[in-house]
Design a protein around this motif. Structure first.
Motif, PDB file in Angstrom:
ATOM      1  N   HIS A 133      -7.017   5.338  -7.171  1.00 14.85           N
ATOM      2  CA  HIS A 133      -6.808   5.031  -8.585  1.00 14.85           C
ATOM      3  C   HIS A 133      -7.623   3.795  -8.937  1.00 14.85           C
ATOM      4  O   HIS A 133      -7.688   2.844  -8.155  1.00 14.85           O
ATOM      5  N   TYR A 135      -8.102   0.882 -11.941  1.00 15.08           N
ATOM      6  CA  TYR A 135      -7.593   0.275 -13.159  1.00 15.08           C
ATOM      7  C   TYR A 135      -8.593  -0.763 -13.654  1.00 15.08           C
ATOM      8  O   TYR A 135      -9.107  -1.565 -12.857  1.00 15.08           O
ATOM      9  N   GLY A 156      -4.228   3.119  -3.952  1.00 19.96           N
ATOM     10  CA  GLY A 156      -4.220   4.430  -3.329  1.00 19.96           C
ATOM     11  C   GLY A 156      -4.192   4.339  -1.821  1.00 19.96           C
ATOM     12  O   GLY A 156      -4.139   3.246  -1.231  1.00 19.96           O
TER      13      GLY A 156
END
Length: 411
Positions: A133, A135, A156
């Motif tokens: 992931h 962000y 992750g």
């Protein structure tokens, strides 16, 4: 890790290049053809050398079974491939992957398309791989809207647990993941990115003074402190510059100490090389009267001038003496963008390992020899490299004459 396990778990075969081969475009070309390689993993800079070799020899990609080139280890610039999709002939697909050691290793993937060229995209890194992931957060740890610049955080299954015996650094770089299950952490990459309207990530640069150069991480502060210890240096700022597309290098901007003559590049390089590893020694030096400043009084790194090509003649420069030296000097001048004498030191001229790769490849094409980048880095002068070229040419000639003599005896 990825280069080994991805093909092996897919039933593919892995071809591993030797340390000298991976830096030699001619060797890479030969191995790709002989081993029927269909997927090539390279840094953008190394692939630039391979492209130059194929163009110089007129070989192109048509005689290679190569279907895909996967980039990693350094920033990829789409602008270097403006003619990739329009030039006639076979071209392998281009895939850009982004990753860091702390995520073992790749995080995102992106296939480069002709639309990227048309849209003026610079460095797309795509979407996270399965199980990862990404962000994009502001300085307060909040998600930024699409199109806005922020710092990339990764979470992750691939994220490491921290740095061994470095609790302070671990706490700073591996904060809690507010978007994941309780107890999970994410890694703060220090890389600036933006997410476009389609959810694709684009790499923009670094948030701190930690630099990246051909896969190496360089703490700018450590290099600057080392240079500032020179008695003739008042202050120093180092940065990675790419004044020539595809050829990044470490550049030092300096202020001379009051009452001291500005130090020479050769002196600065020798001083830095005594305590720093090779990849942390700047290849170019610029002495300024003062550093440019931003409105709030900080050094404006973006406004630091590019090193000027050293086209002026150096006092005491040794003239070129043979046709071999003249031909090699022309190759050096084309690659280093500076005048070259027979005994000029390669590193003092701004040379580095990547340019050594290009010089060796072009010399091999010109003379039909088998120089390696290491030969350039070790001999360090046109004269020394000319001796190697002439030795190899003479050896091949002797072998040819010996073969003719043996043939005559048999007759």
């Amino acid at each position: 890790m990825w280069e080994l396990w991805a093909p092996l778990t897919s039933g593919a075969r892995v071809v591993v290049l030797g340390a000298d081969e991976v830096r030699d475009p001619a060797a890479v070309h030969r191995i790709l053809r002989e081993e029927n390689v269909t997927v090539l993993n390279q840094t953008p800079a190394a692939f630039k050398g391979l492209r130059a070799h194929l163009e110089d020899t007129g070989a192109g990609f048509a005689d290679l079974p190569l279907r895909t080139v996967i980039f990693g280890g350094d920033a990829f610039d789409v602008r270097d491939y403006r003619d990739w999709f329009t030039t006639p002939g076979h071209r392998p697909a281009l895939v850009n992957m982004y990753g860091i050691t702390e995520t073992t290793v790749h995080v995102t993937i992106r296939t480069i398309t002709e639309q990227d060229i048309d849209a003026g995209v610079r460095s797309p890194i795509g979407r996270p791989l399965a199980g990862q992931h990404g962000y994009v957060l502001d300085s307060f740890g909040r998600l930024v809207p699409p199109g806005s610049t922020g710092e990339l955080y990764v979470s992750g299954g691939g994220v490491a647990r921290g740095y061994l015996n470095r609790p302070g650094l671990t706490a700073a770089r591996f904060p809690a993941d507010p978007f994941g299950p309780p107890g999970t952490r994410m890694y703060r990459t220090g890389d600036l990115v933006r997410r476009d309207a389609r959810g694709e990530l684009h790499y923009l640069g670094r948030t701190d003074h930690q630099l990246k150069l051909r896969g190496h991480r360089i703490e700018a502060g450590e290099v600057e402190q080392t240079l500032a210890r020179h008695p003739a240096v008042l202050d120093a700022v180092v940065s990675v510059r790419e004044d020539e597309p595809g050829l990044p290098r470490l550049v030092a901007h300096l202020l001379a100490a009051p009452g001291c003559e500005p130090p020479t590049p050769a002196d600065l390089r020798a001083s830095a090389a005594r305590t720093l590893p090779g990849h942390m020694v700047p290849s170019a030096y610029v002495v300024l009267d003062r550093f440019p400043l931003t409105e709030n009084g900080k050094t404006d790194r973006a406004a630091l001038p590019a090193p000027e090509p050293g086209t002026e003649e150096t006092p005491g420069r040794v003239a070129l003496r043979t046709p071999t030296e003249e031909a090699l000097a022309a190759i050096w001048e084309e690659t280093l963008h500076t005048a070259v004498g027979a005994e000029d030191d390669y590193f003092a001229l701004g040379g580095d390992s990547l340019r050594a790769l290009l010089i060796a490849s072009r010399a091999n094409d010109a003379f039909g020899v088998a120089l390696t980048p290491r030969d350039v880095l070790v001999t360090r002068t046109v004269a020394g490299l000319a001796d190697l070229v002439e030795e190899q040419v003479l050896s091949e000639l002797e072998d040819a004459l010996r073969g003719d003599s043996d043939h005559d005896e048999e007759r």
